[in-house]
Design a protein around this motif. Structure first.
Motif, mmCIF file in Angstrom:
data_model
loop_
_atom_site.group_PDB
_atom_site.id
_atom_site.type_symbol
_atom_site.label_atom_id
_atom_site.label_comp_id
_atom_site.label_asym_id
_atom_site.label_seq_id
_atom_site.Cartn_x
_atom_site.Cartn_y
_atom_site.Cartn_z
ATOM 1 N N MET A 1 8.620 -7.261 -27.132
ATOM 2 C CA MET A 1 7.947 -8.222 -27.994
ATOM 3 C C MET A 1 7.659 -9.513 -27.233
ATOM 4 S SD MET A 1 10.125 -7.971 -31.540
ATOM 5 C CE MET A 1 10.482 -6.424 -32.361
ATOM 6 N N PRO A 2 6.630 -10.236 -27.636
ATOM 7 C CA PRO A 2 6.444 -11.582 -27.082
ATOM 8 C C PRO A 2 7.627 -12.471 -27.472
ATOM 9 C CG PRO A 2 4.462 -10.816 -28.211
ATOM 10 C CD PRO A 2 5.554 -9.841 -28.544
ATOM 11 N N LEU A 3 7.987 -13.405 -26.640
ATOM 12 C CA LEU A 3 9.121 -14.302 -26.858
ATOM 13 C C LEU A 3 10.404 -13.514 -27.173
ATOM 14 C CD1 LEU A 3 7.363 -16.997 -29.080
ATOM 15 C CD2 LEU A 3 7.775 -17.070 -26.626
ATOM 16 N N PRO A 4 10.807 -12.634 -26.296
ATOM 17 C CA PRO A 4 11.984 -11.793 -26.580
ATOM 18 C C PRO A 4 13.259 -12.596 -26.802
ATOM 19 C CG PRO A 4 11.374 -11.645 -24.257
ATOM 20 C CD PRO A 4 10.268 -12.376 -24.946
ATOM 21 N N GLN A 5 13.413 -13.724 -26.103
ATOM 22 C CA GLN A 5 14.626 -14.524 -26.282
ATOM 23 C C GLN A 5 14.742 -15.043 -27.718
ATOM 24 O OE1 GLN A 5 12.552 -14.810 -23.742
ATOM 25 N NE2 GLN A 5 13.720 -14.643 -21.834
ATOM 26 N N LEU A 6 13.605 -15.462 -28.288
ATOM 27 C CA LEU A 6 13.619 -15.985 -29.656
ATOM 28 C C LEU A 6 14.041 -14.909 -30.645
ATOM 29 C CD1 LEU A 6 12.955 -18.090 -31.826
ATOM 30 C CD2 LEU A 6 10.574 -17.292 -31.756
ATOM 31 N N TRP A 7 13.440 -13.742 -30.537
ATOM 32 C CA TRP A 7 13.760 -12.670 -31.475
ATOM 33 C C TRP A 7 15.185 -12.163 -31.269
ATOM 34 C CZ3 TRP A 7 10.926 -12.392 -35.520
ATOM 35 C CH2 TRP A 7 9.580 -12.738 -35.466
ATOM 36 N N ALA A 8 15.663 -12.206 -30.040
ATOM 37 C CA ALA A 8 17.044 -11.782 -29.774
ATOM 38 C C ALA A 8 18.032 -12.742 -30.433
ATOM 39 C CB ALA A 8 17.288 -11.704 -28.269
ATOM 40 N N VAL A 9 17.801 -14.050 -30.277
ATOM 41 C CA VAL A 9 18.690 -15.041 -30.868
ATOM 42 C C VAL A 9 18.694 -14.911 -32.392
ATOM 43 C CG1 VAL A 9 19.059 -17.501 -31.257
ATOM 44 C CG2 VAL A 9 18.539 -16.677 -28.959
ATOM 45 N N LEU A 10 17.507 -14.789 -32.989
ATOM 46 C CA LEU A 10 17.415 -14.672 -34.443
ATOM 47 C C LEU A 10 18.127 -13.426 -34.945
ATOM 48 C CD1 LEU A 10 13.724 -15.750 -35.170
ATOM 49 C CD2 LEU A 10 15.820 -17.004 -35.727
ATOM 50 N N PHE A 11 17.917 -12.322 -34.256
ATOM 51 C CA PHE A 11 18.509 -11.065 -34.706
ATOM 52 C C PHE A 11 20.022 -11.104 -34.622
ATOM 53 C CE2 PHE A 11 20.102 -6.795 -33.526
ATOM 54 C CZ PHE A 11 19.855 -6.154 -34.721
ATOM 55 N N PHE A 12 20.570 -11.538 -33.492
ATOM 56 C CA PHE A 12 22.022 -11.523 -33.336
ATOM 57 C C PHE A 12 22.688 -12.615 -34.165
ATOM 58 C CE2 PHE A 12 20.890 -9.193 -29.396
ATOM 59 C CZ PHE A 12 21.609 -8.036 -29.681
ATOM 60 N N PHE A 13 21.992 -13.724 -34.387
ATOM 61 C CA PHE A 13 22.562 -14.739 -35.269
ATOM 62 C C PHE A 13 22.583 -14.237 -36.708
ATOM 63 C CE2 PHE A 13 22.457 -18.795 -37.695
ATOM 64 C CZ PHE A 13 23.668 -19.290 -37.255
ATOM 65 N N MET A 14 21.582 -13.440 -37.077
ATOM 66 C CA MET A 14 21.587 -12.821 -38.399
ATOM 67 C C MET A 14 22.796 -11.892 -38.539
ATOM 68 S SD MET A 14 18.849 -10.216 -40.168
ATOM 69 C CE MET A 14 19.296 -8.909 -39.013
ATOM 70 N N LEU A 15 23.058 -11.068 -37.521
ATOM 71 C CA LEU A 15 24.218 -10.189 -37.562
ATOM 72 C C LEU A 15 25.519 -10.987 -37.649
ATOM 73 C CD1 LEU A 15 23.447 -7.335 -34.995
ATOM 74 C CD2 LEU A 15 22.961 -7.433 -37.439
ATOM 75 N N PHE A 16 25.548 -12.103 -36.929
ATOM 76 C CA PHE A 16 26.743 -12.946 -36.959
ATOM 77 C C PHE A 16 26.999 -13.496 -38.364
ATOM 78 C CE2 PHE A 16 28.313 -17.345 -36.878
ATOM 79 C CZ PHE A 16 29.591 -17.128 -36.387
ATOM 80 N N THR A 17 25.970 -14.017 -39.020
ATOM 81 C CA THR A 17 26.149 -14.569 -40.359
ATOM 82 C C THR A 17 26.524 -13.481 -41.355
ATOM 83 O OG1 THR A 17 23.759 -14.388 -40.756
ATOM 84 C CG2 THR A 17 24.591 -16.505 -39.972
ATOM 85 N N LEU A 18 25.945 -12.302 -41.202
ATOM 86 C CA LEU A 18 26.314 -11.190 -42.076
ATOM 87 C C LEU A 18 27.780 -10.815 -41.883
ATOM 88 C CD1 LEU A 18 23.211 -8.827 -41.751
ATOM 89 C CD2 LEU A 18 23.996 -9.958 -43.823
ATOM 90 N N GLY A 19 28.204 -10.745 -40.638
ATOM 91 C CA GLY A 19 29.580 -10.366 -40.354
ATOM 92 C C GLY A 19 30.580 -11.389 -40.860
ATOM 93 N N ILE A 20 30.318 -12.662 -40.590
ATOM 94 C CA ILE A 20 31.220 -13.723 -41.054
ATOM 95 C C ILE A 20 31.286 -13.724 -42.576
ATOM 96 C CG2 ILE A 20 31.384 -16.225 -41.318
ATOM 97 C CD1 ILE A 20 32.559 -15.375 -38.738
ATOM 98 N N GLY A 21 30.123 -13.571 -43.224
ATOM 99 C CA GLY A 21 30.104 -13.536 -44.683
ATOM 100 C C GLY A 21 30.927 -12.396 -45.245
ATOM 101 N N SER A 22 30.918 -11.256 -44.572
ATOM 102 C CA SER A 22 31.701 -10.109 -45.028
ATOM 103 C C SER A 22 33.200 -10.330 -44.836
ATOM 104 C CB SER A 22 31.271 -8.847 -44.269
ATOM 105 O OG SER A 22 29.927 -8.530 -44.523
#
Length: 633
Positions: free
Chosen positions: A356-377
């Motif tokens: 994807m274009p801007l792979p770093q941006l999408w990587a940060v967003l995706f893994f931060f989403m997983l982090f918030t989901l995990g912490i919330g659980s």
């Protein structure tokens, strides 16, 4: 428990059936028990029937083990978040010391293709550019184009079927992020300081969210619940615009009805129901004990269940739009890139991000989403452990921040072996046995206690006391669900799970028999409190005969004026109101009791640390933990 990614829309049928016959009834049951009693599972279940004294402790053991190993996944997401802040993503190339000769990088292959001409195409093999002619010669074939070989009769063979290739993202995850590097149960390897620091940071963040109890975790839950939706929406829009998204989505929504005859699909649906709703581990009882006494948890149960299902379906569109894109990029079918568990979160998704274009941006967003989901659980799990401790030693309720710190520290230390080279094997073993058949037995015991021992009609009357009177049809639905549908479904899934149980493995590595025996001991350990405490109450308890199957004098509604609003503050108080006795009264007496109870409902006064039953946002957050199975297997 091994939650399963929804690999087709046909999975929706068994999932919904399991949701309404097993998942929703247990979910609502646990909410009612916690909200009505104002207690955690350790105290609530033993007061409903002394013979079930150990049931809450079984749930406590399970949630403690799950909390310990699940936080390791959150540590992995932090590792990937930091790795995403680089000019070149670490999993994009095969130039690292840990990479093998089978490593394949799309960016490296693109450079090889740029060297090609019509007569002599090149491809990336053995970490260098090699003529496709040489690849085809391995099978005595001739080159057809840059991707295929031919035998001269028109039969084409893709070069991926000739070569042994491992994606650079897979080697990065396996040999760098996890640091396996040939480790086994006999050769455990070394402790990786990067994983230790990421795990430590995850526990520090979780402690800061929980240090003030449910009040602080409830506020944090709003962010961890809603932020993933923002990222999910962004990924959905981005995924829909990718080349190949249509093929991926069509693969997702096209039913494979023949799969409905496969018992594994039904077993997976049941597992997904337990995991998605978080039932059978005591956390829901704990969090609902903070709800207002007259909170409509009946509405909440349906809201959370339906929201969870709808969100998981939506997440499926996001997942398969990106998988369709990846399949198009790799020139393979969508079914060849479908994966579940860590393979999807830490291999397939990162590989798709590279394209994807801007792979770093999408990587940060995706893994931060997983982090918030995990912490919330994790909020629910850690709070359940804290509540059990404070229930047992009430004087600690004035020092809840120290209790939270002690719980987090203990769990962090217990997870350190999973930061070693072979740590993922211990992680897999715990997940394979702890949250599997053992949690099904706990759920079955809860249903038997409420529906057959305490009494389904008594339980429904308790619900009415909390300002939730049901119609005859609704009472009939819940009666049938708790007395028949849920136990039969649980028993059937349990039998199937035990019958089809296989030894734990990680990829192609099958664990030794002695490790498999250790896994069985882990599962059994979570059930030991039930018979142990039952025997204790039979031998040393004050109750005799049928008294062991009847509520104690301490069982009653949390809204009674003589009850302390804090957790564990009322263990030894003999309440003037007993729920079991009240439901045996005449209809007129019951109406008077309900009227008095209704006058006393409402927010309970706060002590110096908590406002018990003042915030139910934490368990409602379960509805937003969409398909967290993408990072868990």
């Amino acid at each position: 428990m091994k939650p399963t990614l929804w690999t087709s829309s046909a999975f929706l049928v068994p999932y919904i059936i399991m949701l309404f016959t097993m998942g929703l009834p247990i979910f609502f049951l646990e909410l009612v028990v916690g909200q009505y009693s104002g207690l955690g599972p350790n105290k609530a279940f033993q007061r409903m029937a002394p013979i079930f004294h150990g049931l809450g402790y079984c749930a406590l053991v399970v949630i403690t083990l799950i909390t310990i190993y699940y936080q390791v996944i959150i540590g992995w997401t932090i590792f990937y978040i930091f790795a995403s802040f680089s000019s070149e993503l670490g999993w994009s190339s095969c130039d690292h010391a840990f990479n093998t000769k089978d490593c394949y990088s799309d960016s490296a292959n693109a450079k090889c293709v740029s060297m090609s001409d019509e007569k002599k195409p090149f491809t990336f093999v053995n970490r260098t550019c090699l003529p496709v002619d040489d690849v085809c010669a391995i099978r005595n074939l001739s080159v057809h184009d840059s991707l295929h070989c031919t035998n001269g009769n028109g039969t084409l063979t893709h070069i991926n079927w000739i070569l042994t290739r491992t994606l650079s993202s897979e080697e990065y995850y396996r040999d760098y992020a996890l640091g396996i590097n040939g480790a086994s149960w006999e050769e455990w390897g070394v402790l990786h300081w990067e994983n230790v620091l990421c795990l430590l940071l995850s526990w520090i963040i979780l402690f800061l969210c929980l240090m003030k109890g449910v009040q602080s975790s409830g506020k944090a839950a709003y962010f961890t619940a809603f932020f993933p939706y923002c990222v999910l929406l962004a990924l959905l829009i981005r995924g829909a615009t990718l080349d190949g998204a249509y093929e991926g989505i069509m693969f997702y929504i096209t039913p494979s009805w023949e799969k409905l005859t496969d018992p594994n699909v039904w077993g997976d649906a049941a597992s997904q129901t337990f995991y998605a709703l978080g039932i059978g581990c005591g956390s829901l009882v704990t969090l609902s004990s903070y709800s207002r006494f007259n909170n409509n948890c009946h509405r909440d149960a349906f809201f959370v269940s339906i929201t969870n299902t709808v969100t998981a379906i939506l997440a499926g569109f996001v997942v398969f739009s990106i998988l369709g894109f990846l399949a198009k990029q790799l020139n393979v079918e969508v079914k060849d890139v479908v994966d579940t568990g860590p393979g999807l979160a830490f291999i397939t998704y990162p590989e798709a991000v590279l394209r994807m274009p801007l792979p770093q941006l999408w990587a940060v967003l995706f893994f931060f989403m997983l982090f918030t989901l995990g912490i919330g659980s994790q909020f629910a799990g850690v709070e359940a452990v804290n509540t059990a401790i404070v229930d047992q030693w009430p004087w600690l309720r004035m020092h809840k921040h120290w209790v939270a710190a002690g719980t987090c520290t203990f769990c962090f230390l217990m997870a350190l072996p999973m930061c070693c080279s072979g740590g993922v094997y211990l992680f897999t073993l715990m997940d394979w046995n702890t949250a599997s058949w053992a949690i099904l037995i706990i759920g079955l015991a809860e249903v038997i206690l409420v529906a057959w021992v305490y009494g389904c009609q008594n339980f429904l009357d308790n619900i009415a006391e909390m300002s939730m009177p049901f119609s005859k049809f609704t009472r009939c639905y819940w009666s049938v669900s708790w007395m028949v549908l849920a136990p039969v479904s649980l028993l059937g899934v349990l039998i199937f799970t035990l019958y089809s149980f296989t030894p734990a493995n990680f990829g192609s590595y099958i664990f030794p028999p002695w490790v498999d025996a250790l896994g069985w001991l882990l599962g059994i350990a979570s059930l030991v409190p039930l018979p142990t405490f039952a025997l204790y109450r039979l031998v040393r308890g004050k109750e005799v005969g049928l008294e062991l199957l009847q509520p104690t004098k301490q069982w009653g509604p949390a809204s009674t004026g003589t009850i302390s609003p804090t957790i564990g503050g009322n263990e030894d108080i003999e309440k003037p109101y007993n729920a079991f006795e009240s439901v045996q009264r005449s209809a007129a007496d019951r109406d008077d009791t309900l009227a008095i109870t209704a006058q006393k409902t409402g927010p309970m006064p706060a002590d110096s640390n908590d406002n018990k039953q003042a915030d139910n946002s934490a368990y409602v957050n379960r509805g937003f933990q969409f398909d967290i199975s993408i990072m868990h297997d």
